[in-house]
Design a protein around this motif. Structure first.
Motif, short mmCIF file in Angstrom:
data_model
loop_
_atom_site.label_atom_id
_atom_site.label_comp_id
_atom_site.label_asym_id
_atom_site.label_seq_id
_atom_site.Cartn_x
_atom_site.Cartn_y
_atom_site.Cartn_z
N TYR A 129 0.83 -1.20 0.00
CA TYR A 129 0.00 0.00 0.00
C TYR A 129 0.87 1.26 0.00
CZ TYR A 129 -3.21 3.63 1.42
OH TYR A 129 -3.93 4.79 1.48
N HIS A 133 0.81 4.17 -2.76
CA HIS A 133 0.47 5.54 -2.38
C HIS A 133 1.73 6.28 -1.91
CE1 HIS A 133 -3.30 3.26 -2.13
NE2 HIS A 133 -3.91 4.42 -2.48
N GLN A 166 -2.60 -11.40 -5.30
CA GLN A 166 -3.76 -11.32 -4.41
C GLN A 166 -3.61 -10.17 -3.42
OE1 GLN A 166 -4.32 -14.87 -2.11
NE2 GLN A 166 -5.89 -13.99 -0.81
N THR A 169 -3.81 -6.66 -5.14
CA THR A 169 -5.19 -6.25 -5.42
C THR A 169 -5.85 -5.73 -4.15
OG1 THR A 169 -5.31 -7.94 -7.14
CG2 THR A 169 -7.39 -7.03 -6.34
N LYS A 170 -5.57 -6.38 -3.06
CA LYS A 170 -6.15 -5.97 -1.79
C LYS A 170 -5.62 -4.61 -1.36
CE LYS A 170 -6.98 -7.83 2.85
NZ LYS A 170 -6.72 -8.96 3.78
N GLU A 172 -4.61 -2.21 -3.37
CA GLU A 172 -5.16 -1.17 -4.24
C GLU A 172 -6.55 -0.74 -3.77
OE1 GLU A 172 -4.93 -3.08 -7.98
OE2 GLU A 172 -2.86 -2.45 -8.39
N ALA A 173 -7.30 -1.69 -3.18
CA ALA A 173 -8.66 -1.38 -2.74
C ALA A 173 -8.71 -0.83 -1.33
CB ALA A 173 -9.52 -2.65 -2.83
N LYS A 174 -7.62 -0.77 -0.67
CA LYS A 174 -7.58 -0.34 0.71
C LYS A 174 -7.77 1.16 0.81
CE LYS A 174 -4.71 -0.67 4.86
NZ LYS A 174 -3.41 -1.11 5.39
N GLU A 175 -8.54 1.61 1.83
CA GLU A 175 -8.77 3.04 2.01
C GLU A 175 -7.47 3.72 2.48
OE1 GLU A 175 -11.91 3.71 4.69
OE2 GLU A 175 -13.43 2.68 3.46
#
Length: 1180
Positions: A129, A133, A166, A169-170, A172-175
């Motif tokens: 993450y 970011h 896996q 992908t997780k 990328e979707a994390k806030e």
């Protein structure tokens, strides 16, 4: 070939032959005792110097196989280190050795899980993450790229592709989490003035462009253009981080003031411009009643320009209406999150460990060489995690310290890396800025790091001494220890657990860094000493091998200390104030003492002492022991081991050099070392050596005398080879003693006293041997005669003895006798020291006197050998002096030839001694000749001729206006020859002169006093007989009928002169004669030098055949003034009257020896009548 070259070649050949001859002579001398003195003197000294040079050369580092063997003996902890660290080199260019197979995937993942210790997927997701970011810009992350960072983290975490996809992908979707921009407004400089006084009252306003309504202001700094704020702000960031920017505005604060208040500032105005501003402010205040703050300048900072690791930078301030810069402001910026600080630090520790292990595995860097430089992807990942976790610089340093310390036992990192971190952490730790949990974390790391540091110190001998990398690494290690030593260790931390420090002693109490350093140094030295013993075993069990083994051990230890002194000691002292070499020496000296002492004492006990026979008549004998114990007789040496090896004393000198180093390292307490008393172990050995040396010295002296051809060793000297050989013995003994440098003053005195005594004995022994050597030299036998002639051999022998004698006092001085006495004075008492000094001085003085007497004895023997020929020549000369002109020449030629030989070959002192002996011996010979020839009734001419011969000899050999002769015997003989050579009349006058001389010594006259006057007037002698006093009574009535008769002596010279006589004065002991006589003399009579006036006082007897003799007196011609003055004006002369009362006079004895001379008999008879009683007797 020219003539010069030919002569040069001839000269070189002679020199070469001379050198060969000298070498042959030396070899013959040294064969007697197998070079005993050279071995213990100059050869031992050279060996000692070579050994000292070897000891001062640092040893090479240990070989790897030696390291492994040694480490196996130390303990399990070191064996573990050797298994993990396969190479331990210094250059840094080596890499870890490749193994035969790579670890499988399961093992790799297991190490990662062990390193993380929690769910690895969560950490991996967090890192993905942060990569997606990415915050900040102009950072290494921007240069590497997102794809490279993702690939690197997948490889580091050992994550498979499926799982990686896996988790990505997780992520990328994390806030997104709440991120903060941390701003520190530090200071500003060169701001534009906005107030009339030329200054400003600045403050700063900051806000994000995306949220301009949310503004933050600093405090106002009044009256300055260079304000310092150091104020912190945290600004929440929106999602569009890369498009946002930070705005900074610097304002001048203007307070609300009335016109009257502003008018009071008129005196603070600076310049026309300032006055214009003040007027403008007053006008605005008067019209509106208020005045707003004035903008100084602004600066805009895009957030994407801020690196993820943060930055501190100066920014320029600008203003739309102004072209020039309005000043600069310094701002420190970094990103953070609202995550819990402890959680963030723990995550970062796990991440750092994983990344570090991956870096070490891939780079294969050498041990102790990695210094904190990560690859670009690793650096970017770590920086992003620090930034997005909100870790401070202190937090990051603590994390790095903890991880690096934990990794170092298995993968040694650069010590410089730890020093850098300690520089950052020391001050916060000392200032209590670190929470208790982090303090414990710090010391846990230190506990893991310290074994590696101490292991490096213990294994210093594996390194090349003096290598720059080695010295740098050592300095870094010591810096780590020093920095840790100044920090306070929490009570709950056991910094030195026994499981990691099996070599630590079980001391009561808690150890600190300094104490463990001391034990590490000592343990390293102890291991090295064991290594020396294991790798330098004694070859066999002989004394020689055991002693050589001890010497080798001391040399190796000494070399290790030398290496410490030259390279390591300075570093230890500079960094830790730790005396490294001194600590090593303290261990080594105790181990060497315990190793060497019993061996040396045992060897010295096994040395056999020389034994002596009671009552031996041999003149060659030795002192049989130490401290004045003297054996009687000669030593029994048939079965005694007189060949002592030098190894024992090589060991002594090795210990001496070792102690000297200790004295330099510990000047005040070196005497407490066990090895400081090492000399006492060798006392018996030195005593035995001195006994053997004394015997061998006599043996070598005897051989040297036998080999001596009694030819000077050089044209510039007058002594031969045996003198040089004897002094060579003394020189070698001196070298041996100087090398010993015996420190104990009592033992020193004991040994020096024995050396001096033995040397004195050697001098006397040499004198005797040299005298025997020349005793049969010089006798010349011909058909006509046998005579002795002085040869150069005699002269050289005498010079040799004197040469050896002169060496005694300098030899004693070089032994250091004065220093020994001074030390005894300090150790005991001045009285006892003085007594010892006097004892030695007496020994030396007696030896010198004895040798001097030996020289005199030898000279006397030589002169006595000459005397028979001299006597024969003298007798011939006395008999034929005026008949044969060559009779005296023979004795002169004989003396000249021999004395010339003595003069040419003796030194001046001995030649003077020889002349004195010649005259002494000559006097004795002449005296014997006189007595013998008196018995033979030789005529006076014989003695006169003999006297003439003596005078000729004296004139010939005393040309330097010195005293004619110093011999009392010769003076006596010369006088006797003069007497016996006189005619009878001359002897009679000599007798009268003797009586006149006796008269001069009379103090209290017993026969009375005669008063006269006398004077010479031209050739006339006027005599006035005035009176007499206290005459001796000769008549029965107690009175005297006296008269005076005057005669002139010698009688034969005044035969025609009348002998005047006074009138007789009867019955009076104080007669007044008052008679004057005038006696005419011839010029010859007047000129007689030894003329005498003889006054005889007699008592007239009417009935006796002859008158009675009362007394007589003499007046020498030299006592009579020559003056025409009236005689009555001259002083009276009081002459004591006396009678001859002794028969010991030489003149009277000479007269008595002339029995056939009538004149002599009559004179003696007349003198007998003058005697007070019948004491006169014949001297025949």
């Amino acid at each position: 070939m020219d003539e010069e070259s030919m002569w040069k070649g001839f000269y070189d050949k002679l020199q070469q032959q001379k050198s060969v001859d000298e070498q042959v002579h030396e070899s013959k001398i040294q064969e007697v005792d197998d070079s005993f003195f050279e071995k213990f003197g100059s050869i031992l000294k050279q060996a000692s110097q070579r050994a000292a040079l070897e000891e001062s050369t640092p040893l090479a580092p240990l070989k790897e196989i030696e390291e492994d063997d040694n480490e196996q003996k130390i303990g399990a902890e070191l064996r573990s280190e050797l298994r993990t660290v396969t190479r331990d080199t210094d250059s840094g260019n080596e890499t870890l050795l490749d193994t035969d197979s790579e670890p499988d995937e399961h093992d790799k993942i297991g190490r990662i899980i062990e390193a993380v210790g929690w769910n690895i997927d969560e950490l991996y997701l967090e890192i993905l993450y942060e990569i997606l970011h990415n915050v900040g810009g102009c950072d290494v992350g921007c240069e590497v790229g997102q794809h490279a960072m993702l690939s690197y983290v997948q490889e580091a975490f050992k994550i498979g592709n499926d799982k990686h996809t896996q988790l990505l992908t997780k992520a990328e979707a994390k806030e997104p989490p709440e991120l903060m921009l941390n701003v520190e407004v530090v200071e500003a400089k060169d701001l534009v003035p906005k107030d009339p006084n030329g200054l400003s009252d600045p403050f700063v306003t900051i806000y994000l462009m995306s949220n301009s309504s949310h503004r933050y202001n600093t405090s106002v700094k009044s009256g300055t253009l260079n304000p310092v704020w150091e104020e912190h702000f945290s600004l929440p960031m929106s999602g569009t981080v890369n498009e946002d920017s930070l705005c900074l505005e610097v304002w001048d604060f203007d307070p609300a003031e009335t016109v009257k208040e502003k008018m009071t500032k008129i005196f603070d105005v600076k310049g026309v411009k300032g006055l214009r501003k003040l007027v403008k402010e007053i006008a605005i205040t008067a019209s509106t009643g208020k005045h707003d703050n004035e903008l100084i300048g602004t600066s805009n900072i895009p957030l994407k320009s801020i690196p993820a690791g943060g930055m501190a930078m100066w920014f320029s301030l600008s203003k739309k209406s102004k072209l020039r810069r309005q000043g600069v402001v310094k701002v420190r910026l970094n990103f953070s999150s609202e995550k819990n600080n402890q959680v963030a630090a723990q995550e970062h520790r796990h991440l750092l460990r994983i990344v570090l292990l991956h870096e070490l595995e891939n780079s294969k860097v050498a041990p102790y060489w990695w210094c904190g430089n990560f690859s670009a992807p690793a650096e970017a990942i770590l920086t992003q995690h620090v930034a997005q976790s909100g870790l401070s610089q202190l937090d990051n340093s603590l994390v790095q310290w903890s991880v690096y310390c934990a990794v170092t036992p298995d993968h040694p990192l650069s010590f410089n890396l730890f020093n850098t971190l300690l520089d950052k952490l020391t001050k916060p730790l000392q200032s209590s800025l670190v929470i208790e949990e982090d303090v414990k974390l710090f010391w846990d790391g230190a506990r893991k790091l310290l074994p590696t540091c101490y292991s490096h110190i213990r294994k210093l001998r594996k390194k090349t001494a003096g290598d720059k990398t080695v010295m740098k690494t050592l300095r870094e290690v010591l810096k780590i220890l020093y920095k840790l030593s100044i920090l306070d260790v929490p009570e709950c931390i056991d910094l030195f657990p026994k499981t990691s420090y099996g070599w630590l002693r079980d001391d009561a109490g808690k150890l600190n860094v300094y104490e463990v350093l001391n034990q590490a140094v000592i343990q390293g030295a102890s291991d090295w000493f064991v290594h020396i013993l294991d790798n330098n075993e004694c070859k066999d069990n002989t004394e020689e091998s055991r002693l050589q083994h001890l010497i080798r051990v001391i040399q190796l230890v000494r070399s290790d200390l030398q290496r410490a002194v030259e390279y390591y000691d300075r570093v230890f002292i500079e960094v830790m104030s730790f005396p490294y070499t001194k600590a090593l020496y303290g261990l080594y000296e105790s181990k060497i003492a315990s190793l060497v002492e019993p061996e040396v004492i045992e060897v010295c006990k096994c040395l056999k002492r020389l034994q002596y026979n009671e009552g031996s008549t041999t003149t060659v004998h030795l002192a049989g022991g130490i401290a004045g114990v003297t054996g009687l007789g000669a030593p029994e040496v048939a079965n005694e081991p007189l060949s002592m090896g030098t190894t024992l004393f090589e060991l002594y000198l090795a210990l001496q050099r070792f102690l000297l180093l200790g004295q330099g390292l510990n000047e005040t307490e070196w005497s407490s070392y066990a090895i400081s008393k090492f000399h006492g172990w060798f006392f018996g050995g030195v005593a035995q050596w001195l006994d053997i040396a004394a015997f061998k010295a006599l043996t070598r002296i005897e051989k040297a005398v036998d080999l001596d051809n009694l030819v000077p060793v050089d044209t510039n000297v007058k002594y031969s080879s045996s003198g040089v050989d004897t002094l060579a013995i003394f020189y070698q003994i001196k070298i041996f003693w100087q090398q010993l440098a015996w420190p104990d003053v009592e033992g020193c005195y004991t040994f020096v006293a024995k050396i001096i005594d033995d040397i004195c004995r050697c001098c006397v022994f040499y004198s005797d041997k040299m005298a025997n050597r020349v005793d049969s030299v010089g006798t010349v036998t011909t058909v006509y005669e046998e005579r002795f002639e002085v040869t150069t051999e005699w002269c050289v022998a005498i010079n040799n003895i004197d040469y050896v004698r002169q060496s005694l006092e300098p030899f004693v001085e070089e032994l250091g006798m004065d220093d020994i006495i001074q030390k005894m004075c300090e150790a005991r008492s001045p009285i006892e020291a003085q007594r010892c000094k006097e004892t030695l001085q007496n020994v030396i003085a007696n030896a010198i006197d004895t040798v001097k007497n030996k020289i005199v004895d030898l000279l006397e023997v030589m002169i006595k050998k000459m005397m028979p020929s001299i006597t024969r020549f003298l007798v011939e000369g006395a008999e034929l002096l005026h008949q044969d002109c060559s009779s005296m020449d023979r004795v002169m030629r004989y003396l000249e030839a021999n004395l010339d030989t003595l003069y040419q070959h003796l030194n001046n002192e001995n030649f003077s001694r020889t002349l004195d002996i010649v005259w002494e011996q000559l006097g004795e010979v002449l005296y014997e000749l006189i007595q013998a020839n008196l018995e033979k009734r030789r005529p006076p001419s014989f003695f006169s001729n003999l006297h003439e011969c003596l005078k000729i000899m004296i004139r010939s050999f005393r040309q330097d206006n010195k005293e004619m002769y110093s011999s009392d015997t010769l003076k006596r003989v010369e006088y006797l020859l003069k007497l016996h050579g006189m005619e009878t009349r001359e002897l009679i006058h000599e007798y009268h002169l003797g009586r006149w001389q006796e008269q001069q010594s009379i103090v209290e006259p017993k026969m009375g006093i005669l008063t006269v006057r006398a004077q010479f007037i031209d050739d006339n002698l006027k005599i006035e007989v005035m009176n007499a006093r206290n005459l001796v009574a000769t008549d029965s009535n107690g009175l005297c009928d006296s008269y005076v008769r005057v005669a002139l002596l010698p009688e034969d010279s005044f035969a025609n002169v009348v002998k005047p006589k006074t009138q007789t004065h009867s019955k009076n002991l104080f007669p007044l004669y008052d008679e004057m006589f005038l006696i005419p003399l011839s010029p010859e009579q007047r000129g007689i030098a030894d003329g005498l006036l003889h006054f005889v006082v007699k008592d007239k007897d009417m009935f006796s055949v002859s008158n009675t003799f009362v007394g007589e007196a003499y007046l020498h011609f030299s006592e009579i003034p020559d003056t025409p003055a009236p005689i009555g004006s001259l002083p009276q002369q009081h002459l004591p009257l006396s009678k001859p009362n002794t028969v010991d006079g030489d003149a009277i004895k000479a007269l008595d020896s002339r029995q056939g001379d009538r004149q002599a008999r009559d004179f003696i008879k007349k003198q007998r009548q003058k005697m007070p009683s019948k004491q006169f007797f014949s001297l025949g």
